[in-house]
Design a protein around this motif. Structure first.
Motif, PDB file in Angstrom:
ATOM      1  N   ALA A   2      44.886  47.252  38.666  1.00 45.67           N
ATOM      2  CA  ALA A   2      44.489  45.853  38.737  1.00 45.67           C
ATOM      3  C   ALA A   2      43.013  45.737  39.077  1.00 45.67           C
ATOM      4  N   TYR A   3      42.454  44.586  38.786  1.00 44.66           N
ATOM      5  CA  TYR A   3      41.060  44.317  39.116  1.00 44.66           C
ATOM      6  C   TYR A   3      40.888  44.305  40.634  1.00 44.66           C
ATOM      7  N   SER A   4      39.768  44.839  41.089  1.00 44.35           N
ATOM      8  CA  SER A   4      39.443  44.824  42.507  1.00 44.35           C
ATOM      9  C   SER A   4      38.035  44.277  42.680  1.00 44.35           C
ATOM     10  N   THR A   5      37.868  43.355  43.605  1.00 44.32           N
ATOM     11  CA  THR A   5      36.526  42.828  43.874  1.00 44.32           C
ATOM     12  C   THR A   5      35.623  43.890  44.497  1.00 44.32           C
ATOM     13  N   ASN A  42      36.591  36.966  40.373  1.00 46.40           N
ATOM     14  CA  ASN A  42      35.417  36.432  41.070  1.00 46.40           C
ATOM     15  C   ASN A  42      34.213  36.258  40.140  1.00 46.40           C
ATOM     16  N   ALA A  43      34.468  35.917  38.886  1.00 43.43           N
ATOM     17  CA  ALA A  43      33.404  35.799  37.886  1.00 43.43           C
ATOM     18  C   ALA A  43      32.347  34.768  38.273  1.00 43.43           C
ATOM     19  N   SER A  78      37.674  32.397  38.107  1.00 45.00           N
ATOM     20  CA  SER A  78      37.954  33.596  37.314  1.00 45.00           C
ATOM     21  C   SER A  78      37.419  33.415  35.893  1.00 45.00           C
ATOM     22  N   ALA A  79      37.380  34.518  35.137  1.00 44.51           N
ATOM     23  CA  ALA A  79      36.857  34.474  33.769  1.00 44.51           C
ATOM     24  C   ALA A  79      37.974  34.638  32.751  1.00 44.51           C
ATOM     25  N   ASP A  80      37.770  34.016  31.614  1.00 44.42           N
ATOM     26  CA  ASP A  80      38.593  34.264  30.437  1.00 44.42           C
ATOM     27  C   ASP A  80      37.685  34.990  29.448  1.00 44.42           C
ATOM     28  N   LEU A  81      38.059  36.217  29.083  1.00 46.86           N
ATOM     29  CA  LEU A  81      37.269  37.021  28.154  1.00 46.86           C
ATOM     30  C   LEU A  81      37.860  36.957  26.755  1.00 46.86           C
ATOM     31  N   SER A  82      36.997  37.162  25.769  1.00 48.16           N
ATOM     32  CA  SER A  82      37.460  37.254  24.383  1.00 48.16           C
ATOM     33  C   SER A  82      38.353  38.474  24.234  1.00 48.16           C
ATOM     34  N   ASP A  83      39.014  38.577  23.098  1.00 47.52           N
ATOM     35  CA  ASP A  83      39.878  39.729  22.850  1.00 47.52           C
ATOM     36  C   ASP A  83      39.097  41.032  22.843  1.00 47.52           C
ATOM     37  N   GLY A  84      37.822  40.975  22.573  1.00 48.82           N
ATOM     38  CA  GLY A  84      36.975  42.152  22.644  1.00 48.82           C
ATOM     39  C   GLY A  84      36.907  42.936  21.349  1.00 48.82           C
ATOM     40  N   THR A  85      35.955  43.821  21.316  1.00 50.12           N
ATOM     41  CA  THR A  85      35.755  44.718  20.187  1.00 50.12           C
ATOM     42  C   THR A  85      35.771  46.137  20.709  1.00 50.12           C
ATOM     43  N   ALA A  86      36.603  46.974  20.108  1.00 46.03           N
ATOM     44  CA  ALA A  86      36.643  48.387  20.497  1.00 46.03           C
ATOM     45  C   ALA A  86      35.403  49.087  19.961  1.00 46.03           C
TER      46      ALA A  86
END
Length: 93
Positions: A2-5, A42-43, A78-86
């Motif tokens: 999980a994400y950790s600050t 925490n974006a 918090s942030a919402d990120l795009s699906d991303g590019t590999a």
């Protein structure tokens, strides 16, 4: 995992007047986990903004594995990120 600050994305560059920031994030988490809405809790506190770029590094290999864009900063910070590019890396020599 999980994400950790304690291991937030690090600001590596920003344009004039703070627009167009690029963040580096070192994590072995799968892209399907990192891109989930709210993963980076925490974006807003970090200074992320819509349109910023997040480069995820593979903790084991030290190479960029995915690139995302921040598509929203939620009311809870918090942030919402795009699906991303590999990003594929090869070294054939």
């Amino acid at each position: 995992m999980a994400y950790s600050t304690d291991n937030p994305p690090a600001l590596v560059s920003q344009g004039v007047a703070g627009f167009g920031k690029t963040w580096a994030y070192d994590s072995a988490d799968a892209a399907t986990v990192v891109r989930v809405d709210g993963y980076i809790t925490n974006a807003e506190e970090l200074g992320m903004a819509v349109g910023d770029r997040v480069e995820q590094f593979d903790s084991a290999g030290g190479t960029v594995s995915h690139v995302y864009n921040v598509v929203a900063i939620n009311a809870n910070g918090s942030a919402d990120l795009s699906d991303g590019t590999a990003i594929a890396s090869t070294d054939t020599d």
